[in-house]
Motif scaffolding. Structure first.
Motif, short mmCIF file in Angstrom:
data_model
loop_
_atom_site.label_atom_id
_atom_site.label_comp_id
_atom_site.label_asym_id
_atom_site.label_seq_id
_atom_site.Cartn_x
_atom_site.Cartn_y
_atom_site.Cartn_z
N ALA A 74 18.43 3.65 -10.44
CA ALA A 74 18.42 2.33 -11.08
C ALA A 74 17.09 1.61 -10.83
O ALA A 74 16.92 0.46 -11.26
CB ALA A 74 19.59 1.49 -10.56
N GLY A 75 16.16 2.26 -10.13
CA GLY A 75 14.82 1.69 -9.97
C GLY A 75 14.63 0.74 -8.81
O GLY A 75 13.62 0.02 -8.76
N HIS A 76 15.56 0.71 -7.87
CA HIS A 76 15.39 -0.19 -6.72
C HIS A 76 14.28 0.35 -5.81
O HIS A 76 14.21 1.55 -5.53
CB HIS A 76 16.71 -0.33 -5.96
CG HIS A 76 17.73 -1.05 -6.76
ND1 HIS A 76 17.71 -2.41 -6.91
CD2 HIS A 76 18.77 -0.59 -7.50
CE1 HIS A 76 18.71 -2.78 -7.71
NE2 HIS A 76 19.37 -1.68 -8.09
N THR A 77 13.43 -0.56 -5.40
CA THR A 77 12.21 -0.13 -4.71
C THR A 77 12.20 -0.41 -3.21
O THR A 77 11.40 0.16 -2.49
CB THR A 77 10.99 -0.83 -5.33
OG1 THR A 77 11.24 -2.24 -5.32
CG2 THR A 77 10.74 -0.34 -6.74
N ALA A 78 13.06 -1.31 -2.74
CA ALA A 78 13.01 -1.67 -1.31
C ALA A 78 14.25 -1.14 -0.59
O ALA A 78 15.05 -1.90 -0.04
CB ALA A 78 12.88 -3.18 -1.15
N LEU A 79 14.38 0.18 -0.63
CA LEU A 79 15.56 0.80 -0.01
C LEU A 79 15.24 1.13 1.44
O LEU A 79 14.19 1.68 1.75
CB LEU A 79 15.93 2.07 -0.78
CG LEU A 79 16.25 1.83 -2.26
CD1 LEU A 79 16.48 3.15 -2.99
CD2 LEU A 79 17.49 0.94 -2.38
N ILE A 80 16.19 0.79 2.31
CA ILE A 80 15.98 0.98 3.75
C ILE A 80 16.97 2.03 4.25
O ILE A 80 18.18 1.93 3.98
CB ILE A 80 16.22 -0.35 4.50
CG1 ILE A 80 15.34 -1.45 3.91
CG2 ILE A 80 15.97 -0.17 6.00
CD1 ILE A 80 15.77 -2.85 4.30
N THR A 81 16.47 3.03 4.95
CA THR A 81 17.35 4.06 5.52
C THR A 81 16.86 4.42 6.92
O THR A 81 15.68 4.24 7.24
CB THR A 81 17.33 5.35 4.67
OG1 THR A 81 15.99 5.83 4.58
CG2 THR A 81 17.89 5.12 3.27
N ARG A 82 17.76 4.94 7.73
CA ARG A 82 17.42 5.51 9.03
C ARG A 82 18.34 6.71 9.25
O ARG A 82 19.55 6.61 8.98
CB ARG A 82 17.67 4.53 10.18
CG ARG A 82 16.73 3.36 10.25
CD ARG A 82 15.31 3.75 10.66
NE ARG A 82 14.45 2.58 10.83
CZ ARG A 82 13.89 1.89 9.84
NH1 ARG A 82 14.07 2.28 8.58
NH2 ARG A 82 13.15 0.84 10.08
N THR A 83 17.81 7.79 9.77
CA THR A 83 18.70 8.89 10.16
C THR A 83 19.40 8.48 11.46
O THR A 83 18.96 7.55 12.14
CB THR A 83 17.89 10.17 10.44
OG1 THR A 83 17.03 9.92 11.56
CG2 THR A 83 17.07 10.58 9.23
N SER A 84 20.44 9.22 11.83
CA SER A 84 21.14 8.85 13.09
C SER A 84 20.27 9.12 14.30
O SER A 84 20.44 8.51 15.34
CB SER A 84 22.48 9.58 13.18
OG SER A 84 22.27 10.96 13.00
N ARG A 85 19.30 10.02 14.15
CA ARG A 85 18.34 10.22 15.27
C ARG A 85 17.43 9.03 15.43
O ARG A 85 17.07 8.64 16.53
CB ARG A 85 17.49 11.45 14.99
CG ARG A 85 18.12 12.64 15.61
CD ARG A 85 17.15 13.72 16.01
NE ARG A 85 17.97 14.91 16.14
CZ ARG A 85 17.66 16.08 15.68
NH1 ARG A 85 16.50 16.27 15.12
NH2 ARG A 85 18.50 17.09 15.80
N GLU A 86 17.03 8.46 14.30
CA GLU A 86 16.12 7.30 14.36
C GLU A 86 16.84 6.04 14.83
O GLU A 86 16.25 5.18 15.48
CB GLU A 86 15.51 7.04 12.98
CG GLU A 86 14.55 8.13 12.54
CD GLU A 86 14.27 8.10 11.04
OE1 GLU A 86 13.31 8.76 10.63
OE2 GLU A 86 15.02 7.45 10.26
N LEU A 87 18.11 5.92 14.45
CA LEU A 87 18.87 4.71 14.80
C LEU A 87 20.32 5.11 15.08
O LEU A 87 21.03 5.54 14.17
CB LEU A 87 18.82 3.69 13.65
CG LEU A 87 19.70 2.46 13.82
CD1 LEU A 87 19.25 1.62 15.02
CD2 LEU A 87 19.68 1.61 12.55
#
Ligand code: GFB
Length: 318
Positions: free
Chosen positions: A30-43
């Motif tokens: 859908a073109g969203h540009t400010a997506l935030i993710t973390r793997t479980s190792r990172e957080l």
């Protein structure tokens, strides 16, 4: 009602899982540009201080809470402590941090196993907490019920726009194909592909084959999740499903057709059946304008194609 803008800061918790992965794809498409993710190792979402720091630094405006310790009937019965502890901690930390850091809207995702084992069918939202839960997934269900209650309590006390979607059994690309940890559909798909290749005369199906289950293709769930985020704001669970179910035997037969397996099914009565039926009443969400699109047959074909194309990755993932 808050609308997701192209540059809204959107956190997808659990983006490497079946559900979070599908939501992330849908948002990217859908073109969203400010997506935030973390793997479980990172957080580690069970770590309250780490979750607080993450929210303070990233300041998400929208949160899709799709992170959870999940598994099929065997994993649920074998590791109830982890299913309860991990899921309670994840929900408590993410929901509270969302409140503390002014998240505009949060969608908490649960499961149809929150409803009483012997509730009338189809399952209506108001049947929550009206009877005893299914034994094989009580710990998981209690954590998921607590998460709904958290959302509703923050809504009452602080006016938070936190909502809860309750999907039925899910399947699709990115599922867990580990035979001990997975749900029935990926397990049978894998077993039948293996059996066809090996020329094995039978495939083992756990339980009696008589329990009824409803299956929703995960891309439909991702679609419903965005719809809920943009159009629905109310307390309590909101069912997400197809409104149609079939027996485990019928499911196994359909998978055999899709995969082209011609052997027979061997039912293993030493394995649990779990709840006899859990069919969602989906009229509430349908009344708000959303219904599932993908038939089980189409979803199975797509999942099978994905599995063939990503077999190594699917089997190495766990
Ligand atoms: O998908 P499943 O593990 O979970 O099992 P539940 C559904 C039915 O399929 C049960 C049977 O009756 C199983 O005995 N089954 C047959 C198999 N063969 C297999 C197999 O090879 N593997 C698996 N896993 N099942 C889960 C809950 O319940 O559903 C969770 O434990 C969650 O808490 C999830 O709610 C959606 O539908 O019984």
């Amino acid at each position: 009602m808050p609308v997701l803008q192209q540059d809204s800061r959107i956190y997808v918790a659990g983006h490497r899982g079946l559900v979070g992965g599908a939501i992330l794809r849908r948002l990217q498409d859908a073109g969203h540009t400010a997506l935030i993710t973390r793997t479980s190792r990172e957080l580690d979402l069970r770590d309250q201080a780490a979750v607080r720091d993450f929210f303070a630094a990233e300041r998400p405006e929208f949160v899709f809470l799709a992170a959870a310790k999940v598994g099929g009937i065997l994993a649920n019965s074998t590791y109830p402590a982890q299913f309860l502890y991990d899921n309670m901690m994840i929900a408590a930390n993410v929901i509270n941090a969302s409140h503390e850091h002014g998240v505009t809207k949060l969608l908490n995702l649960g499961s149809s196993c929150i409803y009483p084992r012997m509730a009338p069918q189809p399952l209506k939202e108001e049947y929550l907490l009206t009877g005893p839960l299914e034994e094989t997934n009580r710990a998981y269900a209690v954590a998921k019920i607590a998460a709904i209650e958290l959302c509703d309590s923050y809504r009452i006390q602080y006016g938070s726009d936190f909502i809860s979607g309750m999907p039925t059994n899910l399947y699709g690309p990115g599922d867990n194909f580990d035979l001990k940890g997975s749900h029935v559909l990926p397990a049978l798909l894998r077993k039948m592909v293996d059996a066809r290749e090996a020329g094995a005369p039978t495939v083992e199906v756990w339980g009696s084959g008589t329990p009824l289950r409803e299956f929703l293709y995960v891309d439909d769930l991702a679609d419903a999740s965005l719809y809920l985020m943009e159009h629905v704001s109310e307390p309590g669970p909101i069912n997400i499903g197809t409104g149609e179910d079939l027996t485990i035997r019928e499911l196994a037969e359909m998978i055999a057709q899709v995969v082209g397996y011609q052997g027979t099914l061997a039912f293993d009565a030493t394995k649990p059946d779990g709840t006899p039926r859990k069919l969602m009443d989906v009229s509430r969400l349908a009344g708000q304008g959303w219904t599932a699109r993908t038939s089980l047959r189409d979803g199975l074909e797509k999942t099978y194609a994905w599995y063939l194309a990503h077999r190594e990755e699917a089997l190495a993932a766990r």
